[in-house]
Design a protein around this motif. Structure first.
Motif, PDB file in Angstrom:
ATOM      1  N   ARG A 280       0.750  -1.096   0.111  1.00  0.00           N
ATOM      2  CA  ARG A 280       0.068  -0.039  -0.075  1.00  0.00           C
ATOM      3  C   ARG A 280       0.688   1.323  -0.037  1.00  0.00           C
ATOM      4  O   ARG A 280       0.416   2.135  -0.330  1.00  0.00           O
ATOM      5  CB  ARG A 280      -1.058   0.142   1.184  1.00  0.00           C
ATOM      6  CG  ARG A 280      -1.760   1.164   1.397  1.00  0.00           C
ATOM      7  CD  ARG A 280      -2.491   1.262   2.613  1.00  0.00           C
ATOM      8  NE  ARG A 280      -3.391   2.525   3.026  1.00  0.00           N
ATOM      9  CZ  ARG A 280      -3.816   2.652   4.402  1.00  0.00           C
ATOM     10  NH1 ARG A 280      -3.864   1.615   5.144  1.00  0.00           N
ATOM     11  NH2 ARG A 280      -4.248   3.779   4.374  1.00  0.00           N
TER      12      ARG A 280
ATOM     13  N   LEU B  20       2.214   6.158   8.887  1.00  0.00           N
ATOM     14  CA  LEU B  20       1.217   5.585   8.538  1.00  0.00           C
ATOM     15  C   LEU B  20       1.188   4.192   8.996  1.00  0.00           C
ATOM     16  O   LEU B  20       0.022   3.744   9.477  1.00  0.00           O
ATOM     17  CB  LEU B  20       1.156   5.620   7.085  1.00  0.00           C
ATOM     18  CG  LEU B  20       0.909   7.044   6.467  1.00  0.00           C
ATOM     19  CD1 LEU B  20       1.109   6.606   4.856  1.00  0.00           C
ATOM     20  CD2 LEU B  20      -0.593   7.426   6.918  1.00  0.00           C
TER      21      LEU B  20
ATOM     22  N   GLY C  16      -1.767   3.260  10.977  1.00  0.00           N
ATOM     23  CA  GLY C  16      -3.234   2.731  10.368  1.00  0.00           C
ATOM     24  C   GLY C  16      -2.932   1.492   9.709  1.00  0.00           C
ATOM     25  O   GLY C  16      -3.833   1.138   9.322  1.00  0.00           O
ATOM     26  N   VAL C  17      -1.975   0.796   9.768  1.00  0.00           N
ATOM     27  CA  VAL C  17      -1.796  -0.433   9.153  1.00  0.00           C
ATOM     28  C   VAL C  17      -1.382  -1.483  10.121  1.00  0.00           C
ATOM     29  O   VAL C  17      -2.210  -2.666  10.246  1.00  0.00           O
ATOM     30  CB  VAL C  17      -0.878  -0.114   7.837  1.00  0.00           C
ATOM     31  CG1 VAL C  17      -0.782  -1.780   7.145  1.00  0.00           C
ATOM     32  CG2 VAL C  17      -1.370   0.773   6.995  1.00  0.00           C
TER      33      VAL C  17
ATOM     34  N   ASP D 163      -6.924   2.508  20.761  1.00  0.00           N
ATOM     35  CA  ASP D 163      -7.039   2.976  19.381  1.00  0.00           C
ATOM     36  C   ASP D 163      -5.262   3.535  19.399  1.00  0.00           C
ATOM     37  O   ASP D 163      -4.801   3.615  20.485  1.00  0.00           O
ATOM     38  CB  ASP D 163      -7.612   4.355  19.516  1.00  0.00           C
ATOM     39  CG  ASP D 163      -9.163   3.970  19.433  1.00  0.00           C
ATOM     40  OD1 ASP D 163      -9.554   2.949  18.982  1.00  0.00           O
ATOM     41  OD2 ASP D 163      -9.783   4.692  19.673  1.00  0.00           O
TER      42      ASP D 163
ATOM     43  N   ASP E 179      -2.709  11.564  11.628  1.00  0.00           N
ATOM     44  CA  ASP E 179      -3.015  10.239  10.728  1.00  0.00           C
ATOM     45  C   ASP E 179      -4.433  10.200  10.262  1.00  0.00           C
ATOM     46  O   ASP E 179      -5.266  10.491  11.024  1.00  0.00           O
ATOM     47  CB  ASP E 179      -2.898   9.277  11.988  1.00  0.00           C
ATOM     48  CG  ASP E 179      -2.763   7.701  11.399  1.00  0.00           C
ATOM     49  OD1 ASP E 179      -2.932   7.570  10.223  1.00  0.00           O
ATOM     50  OD2 ASP E 179      -2.226   6.915  11.978  1.00  0.00           O
ATOM     51  N   GLU E 180      -4.385   9.720   9.014  1.00  0.00           N
ATOM     52  CA  GLU E 180      -5.781   9.890   8.403  1.00  0.00           C
ATOM     53  C   GLU E 180      -6.477   8.429   8.625  1.00  0.00           C
ATOM     54  O   GLU E 180      -7.572   8.333   8.564  1.00  0.00           O
ATOM     55  CB  GLU E 180      -5.463  10.199   7.006  1.00  0.00           C
ATOM     56  CG  GLU E 180      -5.216  11.600   6.546  1.00  0.00           C
ATOM     57  CD  GLU E 180      -4.793  11.952   5.106  1.00  0.00           C
ATOM     58  OE1 GLU E 180      -5.134  10.927   4.404  1.00  0.00           O
ATOM     59  OE2 GLU E 180      -4.632  12.982   4.864  1.00  0.00           O
ATOM     60  N   SER E 181      -5.659   7.498   9.011  1.00  0.00           N
ATOM     61  CA  SER E 181      -6.223   6.045   9.302  1.00  0.00           C
ATOM     62  C   SER E 181      -5.635   5.422  10.230  1.00  0.00           C
ATOM     63  O   SER E 181      -4.995   4.523  10.319  1.00  0.00           O
ATOM     64  CB  SER E 181      -6.052   5.296   7.941  1.00  0.00           C
ATOM     65  OG  SER E 181      -4.699   5.210   7.615  1.00  0.00           O
ATOM     66  N   PRO E 182      -6.022   6.077  11.664  1.00  0.00           N
ATOM     67  CA  PRO E 182      -5.587   5.329  12.889  1.00  0.00           C
ATOM     68  C   PRO E 182      -6.048   3.889  13.075  1.00  0.00           C
ATOM     69  O   PRO E 182      -7.375   3.737  12.609  1.00  0.00           O
ATOM     70  CB  PRO E 182      -5.715   6.354  13.945  1.00  0.00           C
ATOM     71  CG  PRO E 182      -7.227   6.907  13.409  1.00  0.00           C
ATOM     72  CD  PRO E 182      -6.792   7.050  11.657  1.00  0.00           C
TER      73      PRO E 182
ATOM     74  N   ARG F  88      -8.064   1.699  15.131  1.00  0.00           N
ATOM     75  CA  ARG F  88      -9.092   1.751  16.087  1.00  0.00           C
ATOM     76  C   ARG F  88      -9.821   0.506  16.608  1.00  0.00           C
ATOM     77  O   ARG F  88      -9.744  -0.529  15.846  1.00  0.00           O
ATOM     78  CB  ARG F  88     -10.336   2.701  15.500  1.00  0.00           C
ATOM     79  CG  ARG F  88      -9.816   4.238  15.278  1.00  0.00           C
ATOM     80  CD  ARG F  88     -10.957   4.806  15.085  1.00  0.00           C
ATOM     81  NE  ARG F  88     -10.854   6.411  14.764  1.00  0.00           N
ATOM     82  CZ  ARG F  88     -10.337   7.339  15.745  1.00  0.00           C
ATOM     83  NH1 ARG F  88     -10.719   6.934  16.848  1.00  0.00           N
ATOM     84  NH2 ARG F  88      -9.930   8.494  15.383  1.00  0.00           N
TER      85      ARG F  88
END
Length: 256
Positions: free
Chosen positions: A15, A27, A31-32, A189, A200-203, A205
Motif C-alpha cells: 500500500r 502511517l 493505520g496499518v 486506538d 494520521d488519516e487512518s489510525p 481503532r
C-alpha cells in the motif's frame, strides 16, 4: 510461534510503496500494522474481537434497582498512576486487581513502538524475572515492525514521527487461585503523526490485545511464559453498548 503481523506488514509494504520512509513509519504505526505483542494465543476470532455499537438489545445486566448496565453506562475503572519509574516506563503499582489493570494499561500505552534500544530498557523494567525471554520477544516485535516498513532492524524513531496509544476498555481475569497471575485484555486506538504532514488519516481503532502479569518483586510484571498462555480463553466481543460485554467483565477506563 505464529507471526500475527506478517500479513499486515505485507499489506503495508504494498500500500505504501514509494512513500518516504518517515511517512511510511507514521502511517504504519497509526493505520496499518498493530504492534499487539503477545496476543497470538487464544485470542478472540476476528469477528469476535472488533467492537460494535449495535443498537440491538441483549438480556438485562441489572443491578438490584433494575437498571441495565453496559460498559458505556457503568462506572469506569479509576486507573492508578505509577508510583515510580524505571528505564523510561512507569512502575510501582499496588498489589490488587486494580493495580494489575492499571499496570497493564500504563505499560501498553507507554511502550516504545519503534526504538528497539528504548524498548529493551522498558521491557527489562517490566518483565518477570523468571521468564527473561519476555524481554527478547518484546524487542523482536519492535524490530519486525521496523523491517516491515523498510527500516533497519535496529535504530531510533525517525525524526518528526510521533505516536500515541489510548486504551479505552479493559477486562481482568485471574489465572491462578491466588490472584497473583492475571490476564488483562484491552481495547485500544493507536494514532501517529509526522511533522509537517498533519494527523494520521487512518489510525488503528478498536484493536484488541492482552498482557499476562504476575506479582513479583513488589510490582506487576509482564510474562510471556507459555504455561500461562495455555490457560487463556478469549472474552466475548467488547461492545460499549452491550449488556453481554458488561456481564463478561468489560469496563471502560477512566482516561480512555
Amino acid at each position: 510461534m505464529a507471526d500475527p503481523y506478517a500479513s499486515k506488514a505485507r499489506r503495508a509494504r504494498l500500500r505504501l510503496a514509494g512513500i518516504g520512509a518517515a511517512t511510511v513509519v507514521a502511517l504504519v504505526v497509526g493505520g496499518v500494522v498493530a504492534l499487539t505483542a503477545f496476543d497470538d494465543h487464544s485470542q478472540p476470532s476476528q469477528s469476535d474481537a472488533k467492537p460494535s455499537r449495535s443498537p440491538s438489545a441483549g438480556p438485562s445486566a441489572s443491578s438490584s434497582s433494575g437498571k441495565q448496565f453496559t460498559p458505556a453506562t457503568a462506572a469506569r475503572i479509576p486507573l492508578l498512576r505509577p508510583a515510580k519509574s524505571a528505564n523510561g516506563i512507569g512502575t510501582g503499582f499496588e498489589h490488587s486487581s486494580l493495580g494489575a489493570t492499571s499496570a497493564a494499561v500504563s505499560y501498553w500505552e507507554d511502550l516504545d513502538l519503534l526504538d528497539d534500544v528504548i524498548a529493551r530498557k522498558q521491557w527489562t523494567a517490566i518483565a518477570a524475572e523468571d521468564y527473561p525471554q519476555t524481554v527478547d520477544e518484546g524487542v523482536s516485535e519492535v524490530r519486525k515492525v521496523r523491517e516491515g516498513v523498510g527500516l533497519p532492524p535496529s535504530g531510533g524513531t525517525p525524526d518528526g514521527v510521533t505516536f500515541s496509544t489510548n486504551v479505552k476498555a479493559a477486562l481482568t481475569r485471574s489465572l491462578d487461585s491466588s490472584g497473583d497471575v492475571v490476564v488483562v485484555w484491552m481495547v485500544y486506538d493507536r494514532f501517529a503523526a509526522i511533522r509537517g504532514k498533519g494527523a494520521d488519516e487512518s489510525p488503528l481503532r478498536d484493536e484488541v490485545t492482552y498482557l499476562v502479569l504476575k506479582w513479583q518483586a513488589d510490582d506487576w510484571k509482564v510474562t510471556t511464559d507459555p504455561s500461562y498462555a495455555k490457560k487463556l480463553t478469549g472474552p466475548h466481543a467488547y461492545d460499549p453498548d452491550s449488556p453481554y460485554a458488561f456481564m463478561d467483565g468489560w469496563r471502560e477506563v477512566a482516561d480512555g
